[in-house]
Design a protein around this motif. Structure first.
Motif, PDB file in Angstrom:
ATOM      1  N   ILE A  26       4.388   1.234  -9.326  1.00  0.00           N
ATOM      2  CA  ILE A  26       3.206   1.871  -9.888  1.00  0.00           C
ATOM      3  C   ILE A  26       2.161   0.868  -9.431  1.00  0.00           C
ATOM      4  O   ILE A  26       0.794   0.760  -9.007  1.00  0.00           O
ATOM      5  CB  ILE A  26       2.416   2.299 -11.324  1.00  0.00           C
ATOM      6  N   ALA A  27       2.696  -0.693 -10.480  1.00  0.00           N
ATOM      7  CA  ALA A  27       1.518  -1.445  -9.585  1.00  0.00           C
ATOM      8  C   ALA A  27       1.449  -1.819  -8.462  1.00  0.00           C
ATOM      9  O   ALA A  27       0.817  -2.597  -7.462  1.00  0.00           O
ATOM     10  CB  ALA A  27       2.294  -2.497 -10.135  1.00  0.00           C
ATOM     11  N   GLN A  28       2.723  -1.910  -7.520  1.00  0.00           N
ATOM     12  CA  GLN A  28       2.689  -1.754  -6.359  1.00  0.00           C
ATOM     13  C   GLN A  28       1.752  -1.539  -5.096  1.00  0.00           C
ATOM     14  O   GLN A  28       1.046  -1.497  -4.616  1.00  0.00           O
ATOM     15  CB  GLN A  28       3.581  -1.887  -5.711  1.00  0.00           C
ATOM     16  N   GLY A  29       1.397   0.047  -6.109  1.00  0.00           N
ATOM     17  CA  GLY A  29       0.546   1.205  -5.321  1.00  0.00           C
ATOM     18  C   GLY A  29      -1.381   0.524  -5.493  1.00  0.00           C
ATOM     19  O   GLY A  29      -2.551   1.392  -5.066  1.00  0.00           O
ATOM     20  N   GLY A  30      -1.544  -0.017  -6.342  1.00  0.00           N
ATOM     21  CA  GLY A  30      -3.105  -0.966  -6.717  1.00  0.00           C
ATOM     22  C   GLY A  30      -2.394  -1.634  -6.441  1.00  0.00           C
ATOM     23  O   GLY A  30      -4.054  -2.751  -6.837  1.00  0.00           O
ATOM     24  N   ALA A  31      -2.359  -2.727  -4.954  1.00  0.00           N
ATOM     25  CA  ALA A  31      -2.086  -4.184  -5.179  1.00  0.00           C
ATOM     26  C   ALA A  31      -2.195  -4.356  -3.738  1.00  0.00           C
ATOM     27  O   ALA A  31      -1.662  -3.586  -2.878  1.00  0.00           O
ATOM     28  CB  ALA A  31      -0.834  -4.819  -5.455  1.00  0.00           C
ATOM     29  N   TRP A  32      -2.985  -5.157  -3.268  1.00  0.00           N
ATOM     30  CA  TRP A  32      -3.002  -5.151  -1.740  1.00  0.00           C
ATOM     31  C   TRP A  32      -3.236  -7.320  -1.735  1.00  0.00           C
ATOM     32  O   TRP A  32      -3.846  -7.815  -2.985  1.00  0.00           O
ATOM     33  CB  TRP A  32      -4.522  -4.418  -1.492  1.00  0.00           C
ATOM     34  N   SER A  33      -3.041  -7.608  -0.167  1.00  0.00           N
ATOM     35  CA  SER A  33      -3.024  -9.034   0.271  1.00  0.00           C
ATOM     36  C   SER A  33      -4.099  -9.357   1.144  1.00  0.00           C
ATOM     37  O   SER A  33      -4.133  -8.362   1.789  1.00  0.00           O
ATOM     38  CB  SER A  33      -1.685  -9.459   0.318  1.00  0.00           C
ATOM     39  N   PRO A  34      -5.707  -9.675   1.392  1.00  0.00           N
ATOM     40  CA  PRO A  34      -6.044 -10.292   2.521  1.00  0.00           C
ATOM     41  C   PRO A  34      -5.742 -10.398   3.506  1.00  0.00           C
ATOM     42  O   PRO A  34      -4.994 -11.477   3.577  1.00  0.00           O
ATOM     43  CB  PRO A  34      -7.371 -11.112   1.340  1.00  0.00           C
ATOM     44  N   THR A  35      -5.990 -10.608   4.369  1.00  0.00           N
ATOM     45  CA  THR A  35      -5.679 -11.075   5.537  1.00  0.00           C
ATOM     46  C   THR A  35      -6.528 -12.510   5.572  1.00  0.00           C
ATOM     47  O   THR A  35      -7.496 -12.747   4.470  1.00  0.00           O
ATOM     48  CB  THR A  35      -6.459 -10.830   7.405  1.00  0.00           C
ATOM     49  N   VAL A  36      -6.139 -13.502   6.287  1.00  0.00           N
ATOM     50  CA  VAL A  36      -5.898 -14.934   5.494  1.00  0.00           C
ATOM     51  C   VAL A  36      -7.680 -14.682   6.563  1.00  0.00           C
ATOM     52  O   VAL A  36      -8.624 -15.141   5.373  1.00  0.00           O
ATOM     53  CB  VAL A  36      -6.473 -15.860   7.047  1.00  0.00           C
ATOM     54  N   ALA A  37      -8.560 -13.860   7.390  1.00  0.00           N
ATOM     55  CA  ALA A  37     -10.032 -14.133   7.610  1.00  0.00           C
ATOM     56  C   ALA A  37     -11.218 -13.486   6.051  1.00  0.00           C
ATOM     57  O   ALA A  37     -11.730 -13.698   5.773  1.00  0.00           O
ATOM     58  CB  ALA A  37     -10.046 -13.408   8.337  1.00  0.00           C
ATOM     59  N   LEU A  38     -10.123 -12.248   5.704  1.00  0.00           N
ATOM     60  CA  LEU A  38     -10.248 -11.509   4.761  1.00  0.00           C
ATOM     61  C   LEU A  38     -10.314 -12.930   3.985  1.00  0.00           C
ATOM     62  O   LEU A  38     -12.451 -12.660   2.993  1.00  0.00           O
ATOM     63  CB  LEU A  38     -10.349 -10.192   4.376  1.00  0.00           C
ATOM     64  N   ALA A  39      -9.881 -13.050   3.846  1.00  0.00           N
ATOM     65  CA  ALA A  39     -10.257 -13.886   2.017  1.00  0.00           C
ATOM     66  C   ALA A  39     -10.508 -14.828   2.231  1.00  0.00           C
ATOM     67  O   ALA A  39     -11.277 -15.237   0.987  1.00  0.00           O
ATOM     68  CB  ALA A  39      -8.445 -15.179   1.990  1.00  0.00           C
ATOM     69  N   ARG A  40     -11.056 -15.580   3.169  1.00  0.00           N
ATOM     70  CA  ARG A  40     -12.281 -17.160   3.758  1.00  0.00           C
ATOM     71  C   ARG A  40     -13.319 -16.509   3.761  1.00  0.00           C
ATOM     72  O   ARG A  40     -14.687 -17.415   2.324  1.00  0.00           O
ATOM     73  CB  ARG A  40     -12.408 -17.468   4.851  1.00  0.00           C
ATOM     74  N   ALA A  41     -12.916 -14.990   4.183  1.00  0.00           N
ATOM     75  CA  ALA A  41     -15.028 -14.309   4.166  1.00  0.00           C
ATOM     76  C   ALA A  41     -15.071 -13.740   1.899  1.00  0.00           C
ATOM     77  O   ALA A  41     -16.454 -14.083   1.674  1.00  0.00           O
ATOM     78  CB  ALA A  41     -15.291 -12.948   4.863  1.00  0.00           C
ATOM     79  N   LEU A  42     -14.905 -13.770   1.672  1.00  0.00           N
ATOM     80  CA  LEU A  42     -14.846 -13.381  -0.073  1.00  0.00           C
ATOM     81  C   LEU A  42     -14.509 -14.616   0.212  1.00  0.00           C
ATOM     82  O   LEU A  42     -16.195 -14.724  -1.277  1.00  0.00           O
ATOM     83  CB  LEU A  42     -13.264 -13.148  -0.744  1.00  0.00           C
ATOM     84  N   GLY A  43     -14.164 -15.456  -0.380  1.00  0.00           N
ATOM     85  CA  GLY A  43     -14.189 -16.882  -0.874  1.00  0.00           C
ATOM     86  C   GLY A  43     -15.917 -17.156  -0.488  1.00  0.00           C
ATOM     87  O   GLY A  43     -16.545 -18.006  -1.430  1.00  0.00           O
TER      88      GLY A  43
END
Length: 155
Positions: free
Chosen positions: A119-136
């Motif tokens: 259940i937890a895995q269905g609600g998780a994700w990890s950003p790409t390097v580019a998206l993580a940088r954009a979010l930061g």
């Protein structure tokens, strides 16, 4: 140092939206009234970001957390699914600390209840390097993004 708690929603095309935490809470409490028509029919990635502030200016991203929201074609969030995923994430994180307390004496210890992990895995994700940088960069005020906090549609 002070802190700012920010919430971002990321559409399927990687468009980043900022959403007020109060609007997000209202949406989860009453998803049929508070809708997201811009994100209808999508699995929307969400990010909660804690930003460190000095003199009220953002200086560092302190913590990030990632989750997924399912939005139906009417723009309603599946709040029950989101809550179940969040509870499962907490349960999965705390399970090792409490494992001895939940040992079933009738089992040989080889059977693992993995329901919460799935259940937890269905609600998780990890950003790409580019998206993580954009979010930061967005969280630190270096880039602007569209806001949903004031635009959550009331049915």
């Amino acid at each position: 140092m002070g802190y700012s708690y920010q919430r971002y929603l990321i559409a399927a095309d990687d468009t980043i939206y900022r959403m007020a935490n109060t609007a997000f809470d209202r949406m989860l409490q009453d998803p049929t009234t508070y809708r997201l028509p811009e994100l209808a029919g999508q699995r929307v990635r969400t990010t909660e970001v804690v930003v460190g502030l000095v003199d009220r200016e953002p200086v560092a991203v302190v913590r990030t957390s990632f989750a997924v929201l399912v939005v139906d074609h009417a723009g309603c969030v599946d709040a029950d699914r989101y809550r179940k995923q969040q509870y499962a994430r907490v349960e999965t994180a705390l399970a090792p600390a409490f494992a001895p307390a939940f040992v079933d004496p009738d089992r040989d210890g080889k059977v693992v209840d993995a329901a919460s992990q799935f259940i937890a895995q269905g609600g998780a994700w990890s950003p790409t390097v580019a998206l993580a940088r954009a979010l930061g960069d967005t969280a630190l005020g270096r880039h602007k993004c569209r806001r949903l906090g004031n635009r959550v549609s009331k049915a």
